[in-house]
Design a protein around this motif. Structure first.
Motif, PDB file in Angstrom:
ATOM      1  N   SER A  30      48.390  45.323  52.523  1.00 38.95           N
ATOM      2  CA  SER A  30      47.942  45.226  53.912  1.00 38.95           C
ATOM      3  C   SER A  30      46.487  45.667  54.077  1.00 38.95           C
ATOM      4  CB  SER A  30      48.839  46.064  54.822  1.00 38.95           C
ATOM      5  OG  SER A  30      48.805  47.424  54.435  1.00 38.95           O
ATOM      6  N   ASP A  31      45.951  46.432  53.110  1.00 38.55           N
ATOM      7  CA  ASP A  31      44.559  46.882  53.170  1.00 38.55           C
ATOM      8  C   ASP A  31      43.586  45.878  52.548  1.00 38.55           C
ATOM      9  OD1 ASP A  31      45.348  49.218  54.403  1.00 38.55           O
ATOM     10  OD2 ASP A  31      45.483  50.338  52.518  1.00 38.55           O
ATOM     11  N   VAL A  32      44.101  44.885  51.840  1.00 38.07           N
ATOM     12  CA  VAL A  32      43.248  43.869  51.213  1.00 38.07           C
ATOM     13  C   VAL A  32      43.022  42.760  52.232  1.00 38.07           C
ATOM     14  CG1 VAL A  32      43.039  42.191  49.349  1.00 38.07           C
ATOM     15  CG2 VAL A  32      44.152  44.391  48.924  1.00 38.07           C
ATOM     16  N   GLN A  33      41.773  42.567  52.656  1.00 35.99           N
ATOM     17  CA  GLN A  33      41.459  41.539  53.645  1.00 35.99           C
ATOM     18  C   GLN A  33      41.168  40.192  52.993  1.00 35.99           C
ATOM     19  OE1 GLN A  33      41.858  42.048  56.958  1.00 35.99           O
ATOM     20  NE2 GLN A  33      42.690  43.961  56.164  1.00 35.99           N
ATOM     21  N   VAL A  34      40.395  40.196  51.901  1.00 32.33           N
ATOM     22  CA  VAL A  34      40.024  38.959  51.208  1.00 32.33           C
ATOM     23  C   VAL A  34      40.046  39.217  49.713  1.00 32.33           C
ATOM     24  CG1 VAL A  34      38.219  37.222  50.856  1.00 32.33           C
ATOM     25  CG2 VAL A  34      38.503  38.254  53.098  1.00 32.33           C
ATOM     26  N   LEU A  35      40.595  38.274  48.970  1.00 33.89           N
ATOM     27  CA  LEU A  35      40.580  38.333  47.518  1.00 33.89           C
ATOM     28  C   LEU A  35      39.789  37.117  47.044  1.00 33.89           C
ATOM     29  CD1 LEU A  35      41.710  39.869  45.067  1.00 33.89           C
ATOM     30  CD2 LEU A  35      43.656  38.327  45.125  1.00 33.89           C
ATOM     31  N   THR A  36      38.676  37.335  46.334  1.00 31.11           N
ATOM     32  CA  THR A  36      37.815  36.249  45.865  1.00 31.11           C
ATOM     33  C   THR A  36      37.910  36.159  44.350  1.00 31.11           C
ATOM     34  OG1 THR A  36      36.298  36.653  47.703  1.00 31.11           O
ATOM     35  CG2 THR A  36      35.464  35.338  45.867  1.00 31.11           C
ATOM     36  N   LEU A  37      38.263  34.976  43.866  1.00 35.71           N
ATOM     37  CA  LEU A  37      38.415  34.738  42.435  1.00 35.71           C
ATOM     38  C   LEU A  37      37.385  33.706  41.997  1.00 35.71           C
ATOM     39  CD1 LEU A  37      42.288  34.399  42.537  1.00 35.71           C
ATOM     40  CD2 LEU A  37      40.976  36.446  42.006  1.00 35.71           C
ATOM     41  N   HIS A  38      36.771  33.907  40.813  1.00 31.94           N
ATOM     42  CA  HIS A  38      35.707  33.036  40.317  1.00 31.94           C
ATOM     43  C   HIS A  38      36.111  32.371  39.008  1.00 31.94           C
ATOM     44  CE1 HIS A  38      32.675  34.581  43.151  1.00 31.94           C
ATOM     45  NE2 HIS A  38      33.344  35.715  43.037  1.00 31.94           N
ATOM     46  N   GLN A  39      35.792  31.070  38.894  1.00 28.63           N
ATOM     47  CA  GLN A  39      36.043  30.317  37.669  1.00 28.63           C
ATOM     48  C   GLN A  39      35.202  30.895  36.534  1.00 28.63           C
ATOM     49  OE1 GLN A  39      38.253  27.829  37.319  1.00 28.63           O
ATOM     50  NE2 GLN A  39      37.760  27.646  35.173  1.00 28.63           N
ATOM     51  N   GLY A  40      35.817  31.137  35.378  1.00 28.44           N
ATOM     52  CA  GLY A  40      35.096  31.634  34.207  1.00 28.44           C
ATOM     53  C   GLY A  40      34.886  33.138  34.172  1.00 28.44           C
ATOM     54  N   LYS A  41      35.231  33.848  35.242  1.00 26.16           N
ATOM     55  CA  LYS A  41      35.080  35.310  35.274  1.00 26.16           C
ATOM     56  C   LYS A  41      36.382  35.964  34.825  1.00 26.16           C
ATOM     57  CE  LYS A  41      31.052  35.535  37.470  1.00 26.16           C
ATOM     58  NZ  LYS A  41      29.991  36.464  37.476  1.00 26.16           N
TER      59      LYS A  41
END
Length: 84
Positions: A30-41
């Protein structure tokens, strides 16, 4: 696959990836607002080996038609059972 199954799968992915992304610190979903995932990382973590943040798992579209560079998952609240 209906929307409820997709939501459950997304929540599972966020829970599993949050352990890698946030370096092993406990974080409430509930504390995570946005999760950003990157190709190749790769993920970072103190107690696990790095894994790719994004990996094609197949499906009917295949893995060559469109490969996103960045994927963002937004926490839209809860229905009392799962994050939305």
């Amino acid at each position: 696959m209906d929307s409820r199954q997709i939501r459950s799968l997304l929540v599972l992915c966020v829970c599993l990836l949050s352990k890698f992304v946030f370096g092993g610190e406990k974080v409430r979903l509930s504390d995570v607002q946005v999760l950003t995932l990157h190709q190749g990382k790769m993920t970072t973590g103190r107690r696990s080996s790095p894994v790719l943040q994004l990996r094609c798992a197949g499906g009917s579209a295949g893995c060559s038609a469109f490969v996103p560079e960045v994927v963002q998952c937004y926490n839209r609240g809860s229905d009392g059972f799962d994050a939305q």
